[in-house]
Design a protein around this motif. Sequence first.
Motif, PDB file in Angstrom:
ATOM      1  N   UNK A   1       0.673  -1.250   0.105  1.00 56.52           N
ATOM      2  CA  UNK A   1       0.086   0.008   0.033  1.00 56.52           C
ATOM      3  C   UNK A   1       0.807   1.389  -0.074  1.00 56.52           C
ATOM      4  N   UNK A   2       1.874   1.168   0.880  1.00 55.80           N
ATOM      5  CA  UNK A   2       3.020   2.475   0.902  1.00 55.80           C
ATOM      6  C   UNK A   2       3.461   2.654  -0.440  1.00 55.80           C
ATOM      7  N   UNK A   3       3.750   1.517  -1.303  1.00 59.92           N
ATOM      8  CA  UNK A   3       4.461   1.676  -2.688  1.00 59.92           C
ATOM      9  C   UNK A   3       3.347   2.059  -3.517  1.00 59.92           C
ATOM     10  N   UNK A   4       1.965   1.834  -3.525  1.00 56.69           N
ATOM     11  CA  UNK A   4       1.098   2.269  -4.376  1.00 56.69           C
ATOM     12  C   UNK A   4       0.791   3.716  -4.290  1.00 56.69           C
ATOM     13  N   UNK A   5       0.618   4.173  -2.981  1.00 53.07           N
ATOM     14  CA  UNK A   5       0.416   5.520  -2.551  1.00 53.07           C
ATOM     15  C   UNK A   5       1.682   6.537  -2.896  1.00 53.07           C
TER      16      UNK A   5
END
Length: 329
Positions: free
Chosen positions: A219-223
């Motif tokens: 999720x951190x990578x996507x955001x």
Amino acid sequence: MRTNLVCDSYNSSYFLIDKKFQLASFSVHPMDKLSVFVSGNLALGQQIEELLTQRYRENFISRVENCFAGQCFSLEKKVALAEEGDVVFQVTFTPIFIQNEVQYVSCTVVSSNRIKRQLKLLNEYSHVASHELRAPISNILSLSGSIKNKKLEAYDVIRLSGLLSDINAQAEKLDEIIKLLNDLLHNNEHIVFFQPESVNPDSKHIVLLDDDKLTNRMHEMLLSGLDVEKCLVTFDEPKKAFDYVKAQNPDLLFLDLHMPEIDGWAFLGMMQEQGILVDVIIVSSSIDPLERSRARAFSFVKDFVTKPLTSEKLKLLFDKDKPAYFKNL
């Protein structure tokens, strides 16, 4: 111990009767057609003899008396109903002991039509699970095992990408089957969708809370790919996350529901109790429509997104020209 919870576990109509032969608790399932046994409206504290039809009153009360003496009974009554023909009712009388003494008697009633429906549903569920679910699981295990094979070290990127694509296709098939199983269980329930028009597209300070560290990293990578200026803080421990949210008041919180110790529902309750009105996006693997409806009870929950979270879903969430309904999330 709450005796009504014991009776609720029967998943059928029940009557809880105290030592004064009064109705202490009850739950009537509309599909059970209990008007043949019960006359008038049910109310807590009423004498059961006032509630029973004359035809079954004496037999019913006799069973209850014997139950308070510690006995159990299970019987079947065949009744002709005009709209459904012959229906068999299964009636069970059970003494409920508290501190080695019978304090209540529970009477559960379920009609044969409900039993038939439940058996049909169980058979359908079992068929899908055994004949459909196992295939993609087996394929995924086989494909993942192939990737671990040392001979694949010589494979080029294109071949490996092909294998990963095959795994993804099987995972999507598996996801669709799980949705089918869920639909079987909730075929009469309406899914309520959110209208997250108040999600701030300019949110910069975002907290990610999921007990799974891999999920947090994804999720951190996507955001981060969406906007490099966003300040992202991840937590896999709800207590630490709550303390941070309370102290720092971020713009937005991505929240998982099913976590140990403090689950998502408890977390939302804690926020509500302490007046922490940070916008929340629930990101959960759950596709239960009841949980989606439950989330709507919290005014600061702005959307309910089913995993996996993708860049497409994020773009919709942060789109200033977002549509009124996100039915594909």
